[in-house]
Design an enzyme around this catalytic site. Structure first.
Site, mmCIF file in Angstrom:
data_model
loop_
_atom_site.group_PDB
_atom_site.id
_atom_site.type_symbol
_atom_site.label_atom_id
_atom_site.label_comp_id
_atom_site.label_asym_id
_atom_site.label_seq_id
_atom_site.Cartn_x
_atom_site.Cartn_y
_atom_site.Cartn_z
ATOM 1 N N GLY A 63 0.838 -1.192 0.000
ATOM 2 C CA GLY A 63 0.000 0.000 0.000
ATOM 3 C C GLY A 63 0.874 1.243 0.000
ATOM 4 O O GLY A 63 1.982 1.214 0.544
ATOM 5 N N GLN A 68 2.781 9.866 1.233
ATOM 6 C CA GLN A 68 4.084 9.195 1.169
ATOM 7 C C GLN A 68 4.868 9.543 -0.097
ATOM 8 O O GLN A 68 6.047 9.225 -0.198
ATOM 9 C CB GLN A 68 3.906 7.672 1.257
ATOM 10 C CG GLN A 68 3.419 7.220 2.628
ATOM 11 C CD GLN A 68 3.333 5.717 2.691
ATOM 12 O OE1 GLN A 68 2.362 5.117 2.246
ATOM 13 N NE2 GLN A 68 4.370 5.085 3.226
ATOM 14 N N CYS A 120 6.482 0.019 7.457
ATOM 15 C CA CYS A 120 6.023 1.140 6.634
ATOM 16 C C CYS A 120 7.152 1.572 5.706
ATOM 17 O O CYS A 120 8.305 1.667 6.132
ATOM 18 C CB CYS A 120 5.623 2.295 7.553
ATOM 19 S SG CYS A 120 5.046 3.752 6.656
ATOM 20 N N HIS A 166 -2.522 7.003 7.407
ATOM 21 C CA HIS A 166 -1.572 7.958 6.811
ATOM 22 C C HIS A 166 -2.281 9.255 6.419
ATOM 23 O O HIS A 166 -1.700 10.336 6.508
ATOM 24 C CB HIS A 166 -0.930 7.364 5.548
ATOM 25 C CG HIS A 166 0.321 6.586 5.804
ATOM 26 N ND1 HIS A 166 1.410 7.122 6.446
ATOM 27 C CD2 HIS A 166 0.681 5.317 5.474
ATOM 28 C CE1 HIS A 166 2.371 6.213 6.508
ATOM 29 N NE2 HIS A 166 1.963 5.102 5.929
#
Ligand code: ZN
Length: 209
Positions: A63, A68, A120, A166
């Site tokens: 993902g 990000q 992550c 997030h």
């Protein structure tokens, strides 16, 4: 910079391909992302999503959320080939998840919490146990503007929660059992069991709430 201009600049630079992953410490990972409300237009939104998928596949990861790659918008992509042993797949509810995009996602808990190691792409090198609802009611819009509500269970539920978090400026470490933190190398060496039961005992954290 205004978000639409930010996306246009990103698309200009990385069209169709992966973009660099923003690392924790960057304020964009701590912002509450802006809802998608037509400000980009369908074409630019589609190009942003293409870059998100390319970034997820290149990492590789299961993902990637728009913050990000530096974009504070409520969009993420998910997808998991789930190349794990049958024993792990059963214990973690980890089954292949076809790739899909989630716009303006939300979730509500639909089961008790369960703890598993997760990592992550914005904090590489480490993993920690996070207690999360094993099942959620997941709501999101697709690129055609259709709103969906799905009940997700096991690993897909975990991925959906991680990516949606997030968009609220939350990283997994905020919710983690900090005594469970391990480097990837130590995880591989010692804590590859299907559940974190042995790690919980040895490191002194709660496997489940
Ligand atoms: Zn993440």
């Amino acid at each position: 910079m205004e978000t639409t201009a930010l996306v246009a600049e990103l698309v200009e630079k990385y069209r169709g391909g992966p973009a660099p992953l923003v690392q924790v410490g960057d304020p964009v990972l701590r912002q509450v992302a802006e809802p998608v409300a037509g400000q980009l237009g369908a074409e630019l939104l589609g190009e942003l999503v293409e870059i998100l998928f390319a970034t997820m596949r290149a990492a590789p990861g299961v993902g990637v959320a728009a913050p990000q790659i530096g974009i504070p918008l409520r969009v993420a992509v998910l997808g998991d080939p789930a190349e794990v042993s049958e024993e792990v797949a059963v214990a973690r509810g980890r089954r292949p998840l076809p790739e899909f995009v989630i716009v303006n996602p939300e979730y509500t808990a639909d089961a008790d919490e369960i703890g598993f190691y997760e990592g992550c792409l914005s904090m590489p090198g480490y993993q920690a146990v996070v207690h999360r609802p094993e099942s959620v009611l997941a709501t999101y819009t697709d690129l055609d503007g259709v709103r969906h509500t799905d009940r997700l269970t096991g690993w897909p539920a975990r991925i959906f929660q991680h990516e949606t978090d997030h968009l609220a400026g939350i990283v997994y470490l905020d919710k983690a059992q900090t005594r469970s933190v391990t480097t990837n190398d130590t995880l591989k060496e010692r804590w590859g069991q299907p559940t974190p039961a042995a790690a919980a005992q040895a490191l002194g954290f709660a496997q489940n709430p």
